[in-house]
Design an enzyme around this catalytic site. Structure first.
Site, mmCIF file in Angstrom:
data_model
loop_
_atom_site.group_PDB
_atom_site.id
_atom_site.type_symbol
_atom_site.label_atom_id
_atom_site.label_comp_id
_atom_site.label_asym_id
_atom_site.label_seq_id
_atom_site.Cartn_x
_atom_site.Cartn_y
_atom_site.Cartn_z
ATOM 1 N N GLU A 25 0.824 -1.205 0.000
ATOM 2 C CA GLU A 25 0.000 0.000 0.000
ATOM 3 C C GLU A 25 0.857 1.254 0.000
ATOM 4 O O GLU A 25 2.044 1.210 0.293
ATOM 5 C CB GLU A 25 -0.945 0.042 1.209
ATOM 6 C CG GLU A 25 -0.243 0.281 2.537
ATOM 7 C CD GLU A 25 -1.209 0.464 3.697
ATOM 8 O OE1 GLU A 25 -2.363 0.842 3.482
ATOM 9 O OE2 GLU A 25 -0.773 0.244 4.833
ATOM 10 N N ARG A 84 0.808 10.307 3.480
ATOM 11 C CA ARG A 84 1.036 11.099 4.686
ATOM 12 C C ARG A 84 2.219 10.484 5.429
ATOM 13 O O ARG A 84 2.623 9.369 5.147
ATOM 14 C CB ARG A 84 -0.204 11.109 5.580
ATOM 15 C CG ARG A 84 -0.499 9.728 6.153
ATOM 16 C CD ARG A 84 -1.862 9.670 6.816
ATOM 17 N NE ARG A 84 -2.157 8.404 7.430
ATOM 18 C CZ ARG A 84 -2.415 7.266 6.790
ATOM 19 N NH1 ARG A 84 -2.373 7.218 5.479
ATOM 20 N NH2 ARG A 84 -2.689 6.166 7.448
#
Length: 170
Positions: free
Chosen positions: A27, A31
């Site tokens: 993934e 952030r």
């Protein structure tokens, strides 16, 4: 270059699984992750500063080829929770967090701080680094022994047990 293909222009986290001499993409998080101090410690890059630099429209100041890793880092998250993982609100009446070579603390705690009931239970991150994994583990065990937080319950005893477990140490 995965980021080049995505045309992504900020700091973020890519997660991979390594098995059978291959990397498998899991993934991407756009952030900074809570574990970022581990990466900063091992690679010597201030990721928050880099993210702000990129957000201001600047280019990445270094190429991947110029970034080298050093040693091993471990992060323990100190949570305001009792032994059953139930939140532990209260007022910090005594606080001592370790420091020194190879030890980093990220925390907002201070004596007199009131930990509210409705909150994220993370109250401190304790990060240790060493040339070898065993040194990082030893530093973490010693640092956890120095932690003193009164007025609330924490998971420090659980973290000590995990670090002492043979399956973690090897």
């Amino acid at each position: 270059d995965v980021l080049g293909e995505m045309q992504y222009a900020s700091a973020g986290t890519l997660e991979f699984l390594y098995a059978d001499s291959q990397f498998f993409f899991i993934e991407m998080n756009t952030r900074i992750q809570v574990e970022h101090p581990v990466t900063e410690s091992v690679f010597g890059v201030d990721l928050v500063k880099l993210q702000l630099h990129l957000a201001a429209g600047n280019k990445v100041p270094r190429s991947q080829a110029t970034i080298a890793s050093y040693g091993h880092a471990i992060e323990c998250r100190i949570n305001a929770e009792d032994q059953n993982f139930v939140p532990s609100p209260g007022t910090i009446s005594r606080l001592h967090l370790p420091g020194g070579a190879g030890v980093r603390i990220d925390s907002h705690l201070y004596e007199g701080y009131k930990v509210p009931y409705q909150y994220d239970s993370l109250v401190a991150k304790l990060i240790t680094i060493g040339a070898e994994r065993s040194e990082a583990v030893s530093r973490m065990a010693n640092a956890l022994d120095e932690v003193e937080v009164r007025g609330i319950s924490t998971n420090v005893d659980l973290l000590k047990k995990i670090l002492a477990d043979e399956s973690f140490v090897v």
